[in-house]
Structures are given as structure tokens and as C-alpha cells.
Design a protein around this motif. Structure first.
Motif, PDB file in Angstrom:
ATOM      1  N   LYS A  74       0.829  -1.205   0.000  1.00  0.00           N
ATOM      2  CA  LYS A  74       0.000   0.000   0.000  1.00  0.00           C
ATOM      3  C   LYS A  74       0.867   1.261   0.000  1.00  0.00           C
ATOM      4  O   LYS A  74       0.609   2.204  -0.742  1.00  0.00           O
ATOM      5  CB  LYS A  74      -0.920  -0.037   1.236  1.00  0.00           C
ATOM      6  CG  LYS A  74      -1.629   1.246   1.543  1.00  0.00           C
ATOM      7  CD  LYS A  74      -2.651   1.096   2.670  1.00  0.00           C
ATOM      8  CE  LYS A  74      -2.050   0.649   3.965  1.00  0.00           C
ATOM      9  NZ  LYS A  74      -3.006   0.661   5.074  1.00  0.00           N
ATOM     10  N   TYR A  75       1.930   1.266   0.797  1.00  0.00           N
ATOM     11  CA  TYR A  75       2.822   2.425   0.870  1.00  0.00           C
ATOM     12  C   TYR A  75       3.650   2.554  -0.409  1.00  0.00           C
ATOM     13  O   TYR A  75       3.954   3.659  -0.853  1.00  0.00           O
ATOM     14  CB  TYR A  75       3.711   2.330   2.107  1.00  0.00           C
ATOM     15  CG  TYR A  75       2.888   2.180   3.353  1.00  0.00           C
ATOM     16  CD1 TYR A  75       2.118   3.240   3.826  1.00  0.00           C
ATOM     17  CD2 TYR A  75       2.830   0.973   4.033  1.00  0.00           C
ATOM     18  CE1 TYR A  75       1.326   3.103   4.953  1.00  0.00           C
ATOM     19  CE2 TYR A  75       2.038   0.828   5.163  1.00  0.00           C
ATOM     20  CZ  TYR A  75       1.292   1.891   5.618  1.00  0.00           C
ATOM     21  OH  TYR A  75       0.499   1.760   6.729  1.00  0.00           O
ATOM     22  N   MET A  78       1.451   4.195  -2.836  1.00  0.00           N
ATOM     23  CA  MET A  78       1.350   5.629  -2.516  1.00  0.00           C
ATOM     24  C   MET A  78       2.571   6.383  -3.036  1.00  0.00           C
ATOM     25  O   MET A  78       2.443   7.459  -3.625  1.00  0.00           O
ATOM     26  CB  MET A  78       1.214   5.842  -1.006  1.00  0.00           C
ATOM     27  CG  MET A  78      -0.105   5.465  -0.433  1.00  0.00           C
ATOM     28  SD  MET A  78      -0.072   5.775   1.351  1.00  0.00           S
ATOM     29  CE  MET A  78      -1.486   4.845   1.876  1.00  0.00           C
TER      30      MET A  78
END
Length: 125
Positions: A74-75, A78
Motif C-alpha cells: 500500500k505504501y 502511494m
């Protein structure tokens, strides 16, 4: 539709897209770290400092490595988003409109990868 896709097909598609993103980011990031003359000329043309080229290259390589780890995916996406939006804005500001498509496709692929992996990603608290 992702919901009507078989779980096996969804998993295969998720990993194919993830590998493509990782390879794409590694291929994009390594030249920025090595700083060949053509890369330096591009950053000069855009009016951007060289140190930013190294930071962006490191970020792209970081995405290539961390996108495989469920807890960091997820990071990673991002960071991919920040990098690709920055690339798109740079190209628009320099009237390189045809170059905007590539970072937007990478961003779309990153989001798609995240959505497809969602069912297999453990929640981190």
C-alpha cells in the motif's frame, strides 16, 4: 469486472501487473541513480536539480522492491502515485504532453495491482 473473475485468475493478474510495475520502476530508477549524460540533460531542460533526480530514482527503486511485500504494498503504491503525479506534472509544465500518458498508466497499474491484491493482503494495525 474484478468481482466476477475467478480467485486464481485474479491472483495471476495481480502478480503479472505487480511484476510489470516492479520492472518498469527498476528500469526507470536505475538510470536516474547512475546519472548518464542524457538523463542530466533532461533534468537541465526541466530546470530541476540533480539531487532530485537521485531521490526520484531511489524512490522508483524502492517501489520496485517494496511492491512485492504485502505489508508495504500500500505504501509502495502511494509512493508510486507521488512519483508518477510528479512526472506527469513535469511533462505538462514542459509541454511534453505525449509523455504524460506513461506515468498515468503506471499509476493506474499500481492502483489496479492494489485492488487485485486486496483479498490476499493481511491488515496491519
Amino acid at each position: 469486472n474484478c468481482k466476477t473473475m475467478s480467485p486464481k485468475m485474479r491472483k495471476v493478474l495481480a502478480w503479472v501487473i505487480t511484476v510489470l510495475i516492479a520492472v518498469w520502476m527498476a528500469v526507470a530508477g536505475i538510470p536516474k541513480i547512475l546519472g548518464p549524460e542524457e538523463m542530466l540533460q533532461a533534468w537541465d531542460k526541466w530546470g530541476l536539480p540533480y539531487w532530485l533526480m537521485y531521490v526520484v530514482g531511489a524512490g522508483e527503486i524502492l517501489v520496485a522492491l517494496t511492491i512485492f511485500i504485502p505489508q508495504t504494498r500500500k505504501y509502495s503504491i502511494m509512493l508510486l502515485g507521488v512519483l508518477m503525479i510528479g512526472a506527469a506534472v513535469t511533462h505538462v509544465m514542459n509541454e511534453e504532453i505525449s509523455q504524460v500518458v506513461s506515468p498515468l498508466i503506471a499509476l493506474f497499474m499500481g492502483v489496479l495491482s492494489l485492488v487485485l491484491h486486496k483479498s490476499e493482503t493481511p491488515e496491519v494495525e
